[in-house]
Design a protein around this motif. Structure first.
Motif, PDB file in Angstrom:
ATOM      1  N   VAL A 223       0.835  -1.198   0.000  1.00 56.37           N
ATOM      2  CA  VAL A 223       0.000   0.000   0.000  1.00 56.37           C
ATOM      3  C   VAL A 223       0.867   1.243   0.000  1.00 56.37           C
TER       4      VAL A 223
ATOM      5  N   ILE B 151       0.271   5.445   0.263  1.00 54.94           N
ATOM      6  CA  ILE B 151      -0.731   6.456   0.567  1.00 54.94           C
ATOM      7  C   ILE B 151      -0.153   7.819   0.252  1.00 54.94           C
TER       8      ILE B 151
ATOM      9  N   ASP C  62      -4.763   0.991   7.610  1.00 56.81           N
ATOM     10  CA  ASP C  62      -6.204   1.103   7.376  1.00 56.81           C
ATOM     11  C   ASP C  62      -6.690   2.517   7.684  1.00 56.81           C
TER      12      ASP C  62
ATOM     13  N   ARG D 169      -5.490   5.169   5.257  1.00 57.85           N
ATOM     14  CA  ARG D 169      -6.116   5.054   3.947  1.00 57.85           C
ATOM     15  C   ARG D 169      -7.497   5.705   3.922  1.00 57.85           C
TER      16      ARG D 169
ATOM     17  N   ASP E  37      -7.839  -3.967   1.669  1.00 57.33           N
ATOM     18  CA  ASP E  37      -6.534  -3.377   1.374  1.00 57.33           C
ATOM     19  C   ASP E  37      -5.801  -4.120   0.274  1.00 57.33           C
TER      20      ASP E  37
ATOM     21  N   THR F  13      -7.585   3.750  -4.351  1.00 57.09           N
ATOM     22  CA  THR F  13      -8.744   4.262  -3.638  1.00 57.09           C
ATOM     23  C   THR F  13      -8.550   5.755  -3.466  1.00 57.09           C
TER      24      THR F  13
ATOM     25  N   THR G 160      -4.796   6.011  -2.262  1.00 56.55           N
ATOM     26  CA  THR G 160      -4.005   4.834  -1.926  1.00 56.55           C
ATOM     27  C   THR G 160      -3.801   4.013  -3.182  1.00 56.55           C
TER      28      THR G 160
END
Length: 435
Positions: free
Chosen positions: A39, A41, A73, A76, A192, A407, A416
């Motif tokens: 991930v 961000i 989490d 995000r 995720d 996202t 993200t």
């Protein structure tokens, strides 16, 4: 909207596939590959809650970085600015609030992991309001090793809801299509992009996945029989059934809000038109009768159907009653608007517009008819899907020569990127609550 226009190289390839009346996808051969994600961000929100999250005591017992998963989490979501807490605190600790206030922290989340006698793991957390010096409580989850990531997501959900008042979506799932070389797979993962399972592997294209409202089934289109056929598959058992295999093209399935019906695009009468059928594939009823291409139906929470049609001379988004009747045009800005997605509260619509040679993710307020606004600075966006709490969108785009998933918050500030290794990922759809 002509086949040559929509099959132009400038159109994202999977979007050509979704408009299956055009028959744009060809055959492919090969073995599926599994995508693994990390991930990234980016962006800064207008207002974010500074929260400190430490490593959970003894989290190494389960080989899952619980604290890191919770922190990622919350970041995000765009609602939090996560700060790594030094050292290890757990739910039995009594933090010194003045120290945390000095670090400009508003909230503190701590926890632990322990192994139970039956082999499961006990995951506990506690949340503190640093500003008020208040214990906001916590929860415990007893889970098998395979569900430790899920437990971490549920911790993040609990923290998110306690501090924002909105339900968290971190323990929900997404589905998407992976293309690796000349093979395709339909994957179901955590929100995720981690973990999960391969629901279907095929040497032929898979497109248009759509979650049932109860989260137990996926509808999708598979070309495994050398034509577009709509299937419905049970996620747990893998059992599946054909629901639309008529003459011509069968494409773009969408579930009704109660899960009892599917809207699909069929060309069995000669042109691509909207039809309504039962979830088992029976009781087929034609909804539109035009000389245009009508496709990409999606239900709004109130039961109305939004769809794409070129009946006005160019692809635009319309809506109509599920019982039929005269469609009403919804989009007017721009000459090419496709792929509607309606927010869970029915107040907003995300869609894709073409601006010159670029395809941009847009958001439009349906409640007050406000002007659409672009959410991205990329140029190959496609397939938007709302999170079940309506606070995030997932979509596909291209970056670094690859199809990737992103996202974004609804203001476009926090994005993200879910990066795959050696595979193109596309056509994401966000599952409902209730996992």
């Amino acid at each position: 909207m002509t086949p040559s226009e929509l099959d132009s190289p400038r159109v994202p390839p999977s979007r050509r596939a979704v408009l299956a009346a055009l028959g744009a996808l060809g055959a492919a051969v090969g073995a599926p590959a599994l995508a693994q994600f990390r991930v990234e961000i980016s962006g800064v929100g207008a207002t974010q809650i500074p929260i400190a999250i430490g490593r959970f005591r003894d989290e190494k017992l389960g080989n899952q970085p619980i604290g890191e998963i919770v922190r990622a989490d919350l970041e995000r979501s765009g609602q939090f600015r996560a700060i790594e807490a030094p050292g290890v605190l757990d739910e039995g600790s009594l933090p010194v609030m003045s120290e945390w206030k000095g670090k400009n922290v508003d909230a503190l989340a701590v926890g632990s992991v322990s192994r139970l006698a039956d082999g499961r793991f006990d995951v506990r957390h506690k949340l503190w309001d640093v500003v008020k010096g208040a214990d906001l409580g916590g929860q415990a989850y007893a889970v098998p090793a395979a569900d430790l990531r899920l437990a971490a997501h549920r911790v993040a959900d609990a923290i998110y809801e306690k501090l924002t008042g909105d339900k968290g979506v971190f323990s929900t799932r997404i589905a998407y299509v992976v293309r690796a070389g000349r093979s395709y797979s339909l994957r179901v993962t955590d929100a995720d992009g981690e973990g999960g399972q391969v629901a279907l592997s095929s040497p032929e294209p898979i497109i248009s996945p759509a979650w049932s409202p109860n989260g137990r089934e996926l509808a999708y289109v598979s070309f495994e029989t050398q034509k577009a056929v709509v299937w419905v598959q049970d996620i747990s058992s893998g059992a599946r059934r054909k629901v639309a295999d008529f003459r011509g093209s069968n494409s773009a399935p969408a579930w009704s809000p109660d899960g009892s019906q599917l809207a699909v695009t069929l060309s069995r009468e000669g042109g691509s038109q909207l039809h309504l059928m039962s979830r088992s594939g029976g009781d087929v009823r034609r909804l539109t009768s035009s000389s245009a291409i009508d496709t990409e139906p999606v239900f709004a929470p109130d039961g109305r159907i939004y769809f794409v049609s070129d009946r006005g001379g160019s692809p635009q988004i319309y809506r109509m009653s599920a019982s039929g009747g005269s469609p009403e045009r919804v989009t007017f800005a721009g000459s090419y608007n496709i792929s509607p997605a309606i927010s869970p509260d029915g107040r907003a619509m995300a869609y894709i517009t073409r601006q010159g040679g670029a395809f941009k993710l847009m958001l439009m307020d349906l409640a007050d008819g406000g002007s659409p606004r672009a959410l991205t600075d990329t140029s190959d966006d496609e397939s938007p899907s709302f999170a079940p709490n309506g606070k995030l969108l997932i979509y596909a785009t291209r970056s670094g020569g690859r199809d990737v998933l992103m996202t974004t918050t609804l203001d476009g500030r926090i994005k993200t990127r879910l990066l795959s290794s050696g595979a193109d990922v596309r056509e994401p759809t966000w599952g409902p609550f209730g996992r």
